[in-house]
Design an enzyme around this catalytic site. Sequence first.
Site, PDB file in Angstrom:
ATOM      1  N   CYS A  84       5.154  14.063 -13.189  1.00 57.91           N
ATOM      2  CA  CYS A  84       5.399  15.503 -13.061  1.00 57.91           C
ATOM      3  C   CYS A  84       4.192  16.096 -12.327  1.00 57.91           C
ATOM      4  O   CYS A  84       3.535  15.375 -11.576  1.00 57.91           O
ATOM      5  CB  CYS A  84       5.605  16.147 -14.436  1.00 57.91           C
ATOM      6  SG  CYS A  84       4.181  16.069 -15.518  1.00 57.91           S
ATOM      7  N   ARG A  89       4.910  17.292 -18.691  1.00 57.49           N
ATOM      8  CA  ARG A  89       6.369  17.149 -18.747  1.00 57.49           C
ATOM      9  C   ARG A  89       6.799  15.691 -18.722  1.00 57.49           C
ATOM     10  O   ARG A  89       7.781  15.310 -19.364  1.00 57.49           O
ATOM     11  CB  ARG A  89       7.036  17.907 -17.596  1.00 57.49           C
ATOM     12  CG  ARG A  89       7.124  19.398 -17.827  1.00 57.49           C
ATOM     13  CD  ARG A  89       7.669  20.093 -16.620  1.00 57.49           C
ATOM     14  NE  ARG A  89       6.602  20.234 -15.632  1.00 57.49           N
ATOM     15  CZ  ARG A  89       6.739  20.792 -14.449  1.00 57.49           C
ATOM     16  NH1 ARG A  89       7.923  21.236 -14.057  1.00 57.49           N
ATOM     17  NH2 ARG A  89       5.731  20.903 -13.628  1.00 57.49           N
TER      18      ARG A  89
END
Length: 125
Positions: A84, A89
């Site tokens: 990410c 994330r």
Amino acid sequence: MRNIILIIFILLSCQDNKKFEILKYSDFKNKIESSDVILIDVRTPMEYSQGHIQGSVNVDFKEEKDFQNYFKNLDKSETIFLYCRSGNRSKKSAEKLIDLGFNKIYDLDGGFIEWNLEELKKINP
């Protein structure tokens, strides 16, 4: 003796066997270049359009339904490489994938930010 067995049992039951591996840039790059892999960018489509690792597929972590649908159709024995922007994330994505039954997951340490920094070092040593 009984107390020792109880303590061992408690310790073993508290261990989290669900794991993924965070790889530094060079290890991550070597692995994704050495074979045909499933490389997933879990950023938003806008972020992805502004630059991504070649060969990656954009599966937005924030779009829960799309995320689930994409991965439910994959073989759970496949090795998944995630990244990410910074690593937050993709870590959460790895945890979701473990819950879905995947067990070979690699996450890029530092995310796309780190990838870009390392790639720039090659151009401007």
